[in-house]
Design a protein around this motif. Structure first.
Motif, short mmCIF file in Angstrom:
data_model
loop_
_atom_site.label_atom_id
_atom_site.label_comp_id
_atom_site.label_asym_id
_atom_site.label_seq_id
_atom_site.Cartn_x
_atom_site.Cartn_y
_atom_site.Cartn_z
N THR A 3 0.83 -1.21 0.00
CA THR A 3 0.00 0.00 0.00
C THR A 3 0.86 1.25 0.00
N ASN A 4 1.87 1.29 0.86
CA ASN A 4 2.76 2.46 0.91
C ASN A 4 3.53 2.62 -0.40
N ALA A 5 3.97 1.49 -0.98
CA ALA A 5 4.72 1.58 -2.23
C ALA A 5 3.85 2.10 -3.37
N LEU A 6 2.59 1.68 -3.42
CA LEU A 6 1.69 2.18 -4.48
C LEU A 6 1.44 3.67 -4.33
N ALA A 7 1.29 4.13 -3.08
CA ALA A 7 1.09 5.56 -2.86
C ALA A 7 2.34 6.34 -3.27
N ASP A 8 3.52 5.86 -2.87
CA ASP A 8 4.76 6.54 -3.25
C ASP A 8 4.96 6.53 -4.76
N GLN A 9 4.55 5.45 -5.41
CA GLN A 9 4.68 5.37 -6.86
C GLN A 9 3.82 6.42 -7.55
N SER A 10 2.58 6.57 -7.10
CA SER A 10 1.68 7.57 -7.70
C SER A 10 2.22 8.98 -7.48
N ILE A 11 2.74 9.24 -6.28
CA ILE A 11 3.28 10.58 -6.00
C ILE A 11 4.52 10.84 -6.86
N SER A 12 5.38 9.86 -7.01
CA SER A 12 6.58 10.04 -7.82
C SER A 12 6.23 10.29 -9.28
N ARG A 13 5.21 9.61 -9.77
CA ARG A 13 4.79 9.84 -11.15
C ARG A 13 4.32 11.27 -11.36
N ARG A 14 3.50 11.75 -10.44
CA ARG A 14 2.98 13.11 -10.61
C ARG A 14 4.08 14.16 -10.36
N ASN A 15 5.03 13.84 -9.48
CA ASN A 15 6.13 14.77 -9.25
C ASN A 15 6.99 14.89 -10.51
N LEU A 16 7.23 13.78 -11.18
CA LEU A 16 7.98 13.82 -12.43
C LEU A 16 7.19 14.54 -13.51
N ALA A 17 5.87 14.31 -13.55
CA ALA A 17 5.04 15.01 -14.54
C ALA A 17 5.07 16.52 -14.31
N ARG A 18 5.13 16.94 -13.04
CA ARG A 18 5.22 18.37 -12.74
C ARG A 18 6.51 18.96 -13.27
N LEU A 19 7.62 18.24 -13.05
CA LEU A 19 8.91 18.75 -13.53
C LEU A 19 8.95 18.83 -15.04
N LEU A 20 8.35 17.86 -15.72
CA LEU A 20 8.38 17.81 -17.18
C LEU A 20 7.28 18.65 -17.82
N ASP A 21 6.36 19.18 -17.01
CA ASP A 21 5.24 19.98 -17.53
C ASP A 21 4.50 19.23 -18.63
N LEU A 22 4.11 18.00 -18.32
CA LEU A 22 3.42 17.16 -19.29
C LEU A 22 1.97 17.60 -19.43
N PRO A 23 1.30 17.14 -20.48
CA PRO A 23 -0.15 17.39 -20.59
C PRO A 23 -0.89 16.91 -19.35
N GLN A 24 -2.01 17.56 -19.05
CA GLN A 24 -2.70 17.33 -17.79
C GLN A 24 -3.26 15.92 -17.65
N ASN A 25 -3.43 15.20 -18.73
CA ASN A 25 -4.04 13.87 -18.67
C ASN A 25 -3.03 12.74 -18.88
N VAL A 26 -1.73 13.02 -18.70
CA VAL A 26 -0.69 12.03 -18.92
C VAL A 26 0.15 11.90 -17.66
N SER A 27 0.45 10.66 -17.28
CA SER A 27 1.37 10.38 -16.18
C SER A 27 2.54 9.56 -16.71
N PRO A 28 3.77 9.91 -16.33
CA PRO A 28 4.94 9.15 -16.81
C PRO A 28 5.17 7.91 -15.98
N THR A 29 5.74 6.90 -16.59
CA THR A 29 6.19 5.70 -15.90
C THR A 29 7.63 5.43 -16.32
N ALA A 30 8.33 4.65 -15.51
CA ALA A 30 9.73 4.33 -15.79
C ALA A 30 9.80 3.16 -16.76
N GLU A 31 10.40 3.43 -17.91
CA GLU A 31 10.54 2.38 -18.93
C GLU A 31 11.74 1.48 -18.64
#
Length: 560
Positions: A279-307
Motif C-alpha cells: 500500500t505504501n509503495a503504491l502511494a509513493d509510486q503515484s506521487i513520484s509519477r505526478r512529481n515527475l510530470a510536474r517537472l516535465l510539464d506534461l499534458p494534464q491527462n498524462v502520467s509518466p512511468t519508468a521504462e
C-alpha cells in the motif's frame, strides 16, 4: 597538475593514516614547504565571462516520439474534471525525461527570459555613450484671443490730470517647436555603471547554466525515485503473493491437525505487513509519477512511468582530487561570486562619480510661426511672421559637497565587495564538501549494493530451505515467516542501494561538471582476482573486496 596538488598526493600515498590491529594509528606528516595557492582572479580573471561550452546545450525541440507530450499553453488552466483525468501512462526512458525537461520545464524558460532582461539592462547602460535627441512642441498649434480695457491717468503740460482709456485686442494663432541634442562629454558614472550591468549580464548567463545543471539533476533524481518505487511495488506484490501461499499452507495444516492456531496467526500477521508495504509503495509510486510530470510539464491527462529497470548507470572514473579540481574549474557559482565582487567595486566607483564634474555639449534649435495680433490697440493693424533661434554650448555640473553621502556609498560598496570575497571562500569550501560527500556516498552505495546483493541471495536460499523444512514437518511456520520477512527487507535495501548509487552518480556529474562515467557492460562472471583497495576503503573490520556496482548487481537478480 600543480605542485601543491602533487605534494598532497605524495603525502596521501605515503600513508598519513596506517591501519593497526585496533584501528587507525596516525603518523606524523613529513615536513614540507607549502607554496601559496593561486588567487581566483589570477586563475579565472577578475571578471570571468560565462562559458556555455562547458555544458551541453539544452534541447530546443522534442524527439519525434515525444511530440504529443509538448507542454500545454503557459496560461492554460483546466476547469473540468475530465481535463485532468489521467488517460495515459506513458513509459519514458531517462533520455526521454531529460529531453522533456529541457524543452518543457517552465522554470528554465523563466530563467532564460531573465538573461534577456539582463541583456536589455546592459543595452540601456551602454546607451549613455550615445547622444540624445529630443523634440519639444509647446504649441501644435495654440490660439490666443481676448479683449482688454486699460484705463490710466495722464497729466498734460499744464499739470492737469485726466484719465485715458485704451482698448487692446488679441486674435493670434501660433505654432512652435524646439529640437535639442545633448551628449555627455564627461560622465564619471558612465563606465562603472556599464561595467556593473555587464557583470550582471554574465551572472544571469551563469545562472541559466546553473539552472540547466540543476534541472538535469532533478530529472535524473525524480526518475531514480520512480524506479525505486516501481521496484518496491514489485517487491511488495511478490511478498503479498508469498504470504498468501504461506497462509494457505498454514490453514491447510491447521485443518489437518498438524499445526497450531499460532502458526495461522503468524502467517496472517506477515500478510498484513506485506500488504502495508504494498500500500505504501503504491502511494509513493503515484506521487513520484505526478512529481515527475510536474517537472516535465506534461499534458494534464498524462502520467509518466519508468521504462527502464533500476540498475547501476556506470562507474565514476575520475579520482576524488580530479573531481574537486573539476568542480573549481567548471562550476559557475565561483564565477558568479567573483562577478559579485567586480559589480560591488563598479558600484563604488559609480558612487564617487556622483561628486565629480560632468560636462555636456548641447545644441538647441527653436522655431516659431505665428499669425494674428496679440495685445495691440484696436486702431493698429495685425501682423504675422516667424522666428528661428539656435544655441550651441557646453553645460557643466559639479556637486562639490553632498554632506559625505557619496563617500559613504563608496565605503558601503567596498565593504560589500569584501563581504562577497568571504562568500567566495565559503562557496569554494561548500563545493569541495559537496563533491567529497557525493564521492564518499557513492562508494558507500557501491558497497551497499555488494552486501545487500549477498543478503538477497542468502535470504532467498534461507526461505527456500525453511519452506522445505516446514513441508517436511521439521520446522514451524515462524521460521518461514521470519525468513520471508528477511527476504522482503533485503530486497528493499538492495533496491534502495541501487537508487542511492545512481543518485550519487548524478550528483557527482552535477557537482563537478564532468561526465566521465564508464557504462556498465554485461558481466561475464566473477574473475579470480579482486580489485585492490585504496586507503579510503581500509577500515578496522574484516577486509572484503569491493566489487564494481555493475558486477555486484547481477548476483542479486531473481532467477528466471
Amino acid at each position: 597538475m600543480t605542485r601543491p596538488f602533487k605534494t598532497w598526493l605524495a603525502a596521501a600515498s605515503s600513508g598519513l593514516l596506517a591501519i593497526s590491529g585496533t584501528g587507525f594509528a596516525q603518523q606524523e606528516p613529513a615536513a614540507s614547504v607549502q607554496e601559496p595557492l593561486p588567487l581566483a582572479p589570477q586563475v579565472k580573471g577578475p571578471r570571468p565571462k560565462s562559458d556555455a561550452s562547458v555544458l551541453a546545450p539544452a534541447a530546443t525541440k522534442l524527439d519525434p516520439s515525444l511530440q504529443n507530450l509538448a507542454a500545454p499553453a503557459t496560461l492554460a488552466l483546466p476547469n473540468k474534471p475530465e481535463q485532468v483525468r489521467i488517460v495515459e501512462l506513458r513509459p519514458l526512458s531517462l533520455k526521454d525525461v531529460e529531453n522533456l525537461a529541457e524543452v518543457n520545464n517552465p522554470n528554465l524558460k523563466a530563467i532564460a527570459t531573465q538573461v534577456d532582461q539582463a541583456q536589455s539592462q546592459l543595452r540601456t547602460q551602454i546607451a549613455a555613450w550615445y547622444p540624445t535627441l529630443s523634440v519639444n512642441a509647446s504649441s501644435l498649434p495654440s490660439y490666443t484671443g481676448g479683449n482688454q480695457r486699460i484705463t490710466q491717468p495722464t497729466t498734460d503740460i499744464t499739470g492737469q490730470t485726466s484719465r485715458s482709456t485704451q482698448y487692446t485686442y488679441t486674435d493670434r494663432w501660433a505654432m512652435g517647436a524646439s529640437l535639442t541634442a545633448q551628449w555627455d562629454v564627461i560622465n564619471p558614472q558612465r563606465v562603472p555603471q556599464i561595467a556593473a550591468a555587464r557583470d550582471q549580464f554574465e551572472q544571469s548567463k551563469n545562472q541559466y547554466l546553473i539552472a540547466l545543471r540543476e534541472l538535469r539533476l532533478q530529472a535524473a533524481q525524480f526518475y531514480f525515485k520512480l524506479q525505486l518505487d516501481d521496484d518496491t511495488v514489485r517487491i511488495g506484490q511478490q511478498s503479498v503473493r508469498a504470504s498468501l501461499v504461506s497462509l494457505r499452507d498454514a490453514r491447510a495444516r491447521f485443518q489437518a491437525g498438524v499445526a497450531t492456531k499460532l502458526e495461522v496467526l503468524e502467517a496472517e500477521t506477515q500478510l498484513a505487513r506485506d500488504q502495508q508495504l504494498l500500500t505504501n509503495a503504491l502511494a509513493d509510486q503515484s506521487i513520484s509519477r505526478r512529481n515527475l510530470a510536474r517537472l516535465l510539464d506534461l499534458p494534464q491527462n498524462v502520467s509518466p512511468t519508468a521504462e527502464e529497470p533500476l540498475r547501476p548507470l556506470g562507474v565514476w572514473t575520475p579520482s576524488l582530487q580530479e573531481s574537486v579540481i573539476a568542480a573549481y574549474a567548471f562550476r559557475e557559482e565561483l564565477d558568479n561570486a567573483l562577478l559579485d565582487i567586480s559589480a560591488a567595486n563598479s558600484q563604488a566607483n559609480s558612487a564617487l562619480g556622483s561628486v565629480q564634474p560632468f560636462l555636456t555639449i548641447f545644441n538647441s534649435l527653436d522655431g516659431t510661426r505665428f499669425d494674428g495680433v496679440e495685445s495691440v490697440l484696436v486702431d493698429l493693424p495685425g501682423r504675422s511672421g516667424w522666428a528661428v533661434e539656435n544655441s550651441v554650448g557646453l553645460s557643466a555640473r559639479w556637486n562639490i559637497f553632498d554632506g559625505g553621502a557619496a563617500r559613504a556609498q563608496y565605503r558601503q560598496a567596498k565593504q560589500r565587495a569584501q563581504e562577497n570575497s568571504f562568500r567566495f571562500a565559503q562557496t569554494r569550501d561548500d563545493l569541495r564538501f559537496q563533491v567529497e560527500e557525493s564521492f564518499y556516498q557513492l562508494r558507500q552505495a557501491n558497497r551497499n549494493i555488494q552486501t545487500t546483493s549477498r543478503e538477497v541471495i542468502s535470504s532467498r536460499e534461507s526461505l527456500r530451505l525453511a519452506r522445505l523444512r516446514f513441508q517436511a514437518g521439521v520446522s514451524t511456520q515462524r521460521e518461514v515467516v521470519d525468513n520471508q520477512r528477511d527476504l522482503t527487507q533485503a530486497e528493499v535495501r538492495y533496491a534502495t542501494a541501487l537508487a542511492e548509487y545512481n543518485n550519487n552518480l548524478a550528483l557527482l556529474r552535477r557537482r563537478t561538471g564532468l561526465d566521465q562515467v564508464a557504462v556498465c557492460q554485461p558481466p561475464t562472471g566473477l574473475g579470480s582476482s579482486m580489485p585492490v583497495l585504496d586507503s579510503m576503503e581500509n577500515v578496522p573490520v574484516p577486509s572484503e573486496p569491493l566489487q564494481p556496482a555493475c558486477q555486484a548487481t547481477i548476483s542479486a537478480k531473481p532467477a528466471s
